[in-house]
Write an enzyme that holds these catalytic residues in place. Sequence first.
Site, PDB file in Angstrom:
ATOM      1  N   GLU A 116       0.869  -1.232   0.112  1.00 31.64           N
ATOM      2  CA  GLU A 116      -0.092  -0.023   0.024  1.00 31.64           C
ATOM      3  C   GLU A 116       0.779   1.303  -0.151  1.00 31.64           C
ATOM      4  O   GLU A 116       0.451   2.211  -0.650  1.00 31.64           O
ATOM      5  CB  GLU A 116      -1.046   0.045   1.285  1.00 31.64           C
ATOM      6  N   CYS A 272     -13.148   1.691 -14.552  1.00 32.67           N
ATOM      7  CA  CYS A 272     -13.553   2.922 -14.521  1.00 32.67           C
ATOM      8  C   CYS A 272     -12.342   4.022 -14.402  1.00 32.67           C
ATOM      9  O   CYS A 272     -12.260   4.692 -13.467  1.00 32.67           O
ATOM     10  CB  CYS A 272     -14.265   2.942 -12.953  1.00 32.67           C
ATOM     11  N   CYS A 279     -17.144   1.272 -19.792  1.00 32.65           N
ATOM     12  CA  CYS A 279     -18.472   1.157 -19.374  1.00 32.65           C
ATOM     13  C   CYS A 279     -19.057  -0.243 -19.618  1.00 32.65           C
ATOM     14  O   CYS A 279     -19.855  -0.582 -18.678  1.00 32.65           O
ATOM     15  CB  CYS A 279     -19.243   2.361 -19.606  1.00 32.65           C
ATOM     16  N   CYS A 282     -18.344  -2.773 -17.167  1.00 36.84           N
ATOM     17  CA  CYS A 282     -18.669  -2.372 -15.732  1.00 36.84           C
ATOM     18  C   CYS A 282     -19.780  -3.353 -14.932  1.00 36.84           C
ATOM     19  O   CYS A 282     -20.954  -3.358 -15.562  1.00 36.84           O
ATOM     20  CB  CYS A 282     -18.856  -0.910 -15.617  1.00 36.84           C
ATOM     21  N   CYS A 288     -24.981   3.123 -12.122  1.00 37.72           N
ATOM     22  CA  CYS A 288     -24.172   4.042 -12.283  1.00 37.72           C
ATOM     23  C   CYS A 288     -25.316   5.433 -12.741  1.00 37.72           C
ATOM     24  O   CYS A 288     -25.446   5.424 -13.906  1.00 37.72           O
ATOM     25  CB  CYS A 288     -22.932   4.052 -13.200  1.00 37.72           C
TER      26      CYS A 288
END
Length: 532
Positions: A116, A272, A279, A282, A288
């Site tokens: 991270e 995204c 799209c 997705c 959305c």
Amino acid sequence: MTPATAIMKKPRAAVGSRHRKKASSQEGRERHNLSSNQAKPSAPDGLSRRQKKVVLQAPVSSYHLFRDEAEVTVFRESLLSWYDREKRDLPWRRLVGKREGEGDLDRRAYAVWVSEVMLQQTQVATVIDYYTRWMQKWPTLQDLASASLEEVNQLWAGLGYYSRGRRLQEGARKVVEELEGHVPRTAESLQQLLPGVGRYTAGAIASIVFGQVTGVVDGNVVRMLCRVRAIGADPNSSLVSQQLWSLAQQLVDPIRPGDFNQAAMELGATVCTPQRPLCSQCPVQNLCRAYQRVEWEQLQASRSLPGSPDVEECASNNGQCQLCAPPTEPWDQTLGVANFPRKASRRPPRVECSAICVLEQSRALGDTQILLVQRPDSGLLAGLWEFPSVTVEPSGQHQRKALLQELQSWAGPLPATRLQHLGQVVHTFSHIKLTYHVYGLSLGGQTPVTITPPGARWLTREEFRTAAVSTAMKKVFRVYEDQQPGTCKSSKRSRVSTPSSQKKLSPGQQVLDSFFQPHTRTDAPRFDSAAQ
């Protein structure tokens, strides 16, 4: 009705199951205004009392929220199902997946922690190689705690934002020396006890490793949530920031919180994306609102259907909704869903100039050495080694004299006539655009300098290539190698100006990029595109 209060079609109950190969982009994860300047989360939804007060003072339209628990459940199930099929095979996920008992929790937490921190402001393809070498060298917190800062900087060299590596080591030492070798188990204690661990990193470790039901918000999640709920206001604002954290907490799956958070970030990183989002691939397309707006705009433009389609709009239709885009920023038909989130206005980097010199001398053994000096323990590139330099005016007046004085403070009397200007290097850090005026000075045939003051050292060329030096210093040395001192050339080769975003990848990174090519279109760093 203003463009800010966009008309939308009502979301359908079912969510499409279409999916495709993913794009490989990863943006930096500690969003400056979303992870810094945050109070410690103490409430179940991750909001402090102060943060709750901000939200309550400005009620949010239900249009930007999820309607009910059933809709939330559909969102969770669709996203997790997609993630199970499409998630990338990344080395830190392999390490975390090895569940051999309670005794391994600290090791798994360390693996996530390292990944991270490295992924903040850095591309995934770049991180993979660094992460692999890091875990091979320091496989446990105890190994990292016993390492020197010089070793850490040396391995981190070229990755940028060097304070990240220093804080990682400081955190490892604190865990080993003060916490009996155990990583804190909750997001609250992680953020409170470990240096350099912000709200996002704490939530990621707590959910992925320890199963805490806490949401996370990084650059990818910001983009995804702003599109899913049509949030067009500035995501850096306090109100929008807290609304995004509240949404993330509402959505996180109580049974698989770690997988859900990784899925949300994966969706933003691979589908995204900032530009040209996929799209059609997705898993939550039908939930959305940004996509619904695109469909509605297309219907209006084509006028293929008589009358108005079934629509839903923001309840605050007077242009005052604090989560909608301001009326001064109308919908851009060419952007589609990329109208969200609102683009943050960035302050241009500060412009600075520096005169820098590669000072080289011959040794009795026949090889040569170059002089490096260490930077201060704090500030830009803290603790790294560099060629002697001085800050100068952009006009360049008196820079030779100032640079020669700096060199002599480290190496004693030097022949001023041998100081030759070779070219310049432009390197952009996160907040500074620094132009290096590169000089060279060779002491060939002169008695070698044998007395070296503290904070300086002479290295062979081979030692320099593995030393803890920044990418900028490697660019400077490349200019020196291309034009050896004594020939004051002014060819284009001497004018190196290579933004970090265009630097040439190593062969190993090219292999990694080609491996991930089927999944990607771009791999842009998050928010701050400049790297150190």
